[in-house]
Design a protein around this motif. Structure first.
Motif: not given
Length: 68
Positions: A8-23
């Motif tokens: 879960y933590e790995k997926k959540y961190k990946a999601l945070e990375d996606v959000v950063r990239q989208l910004n």
């Protein structure tokens, strides 16, 4: 449970990375679309994992109530 927490933590961190990239203003529309799709997949996977844990917790609570 520890393994699923790490997953879960790995997926959540990946999601945070996606959000950063989208910004990031340097992405093309095509890259943004790819990241958006990846983000939606990660959101669903995280939600499914949380729902699974919630169900497991509810089962534990019910088992404790039955044995009282």
């Amino acid at each position: 449970m520890a393994a699923s927490l790490k997953n879960y933590e790995k997926k959540y961190k990946a999601l945070e990375d996606v959000v950063r990239q989208l910004n990031d203003d340097d992405l093309t529309i095509s890259e943004m679309l790819t990241q958006y799709k990846k983000g939606l997949t990660l959101v669903k996977e995280c939600a499914d994992m949380l729902n699974s844990v919630e169900t497991e917790i509810q089962q534990i609570i019910e088992e404790v109530r039955i044995s009282e």
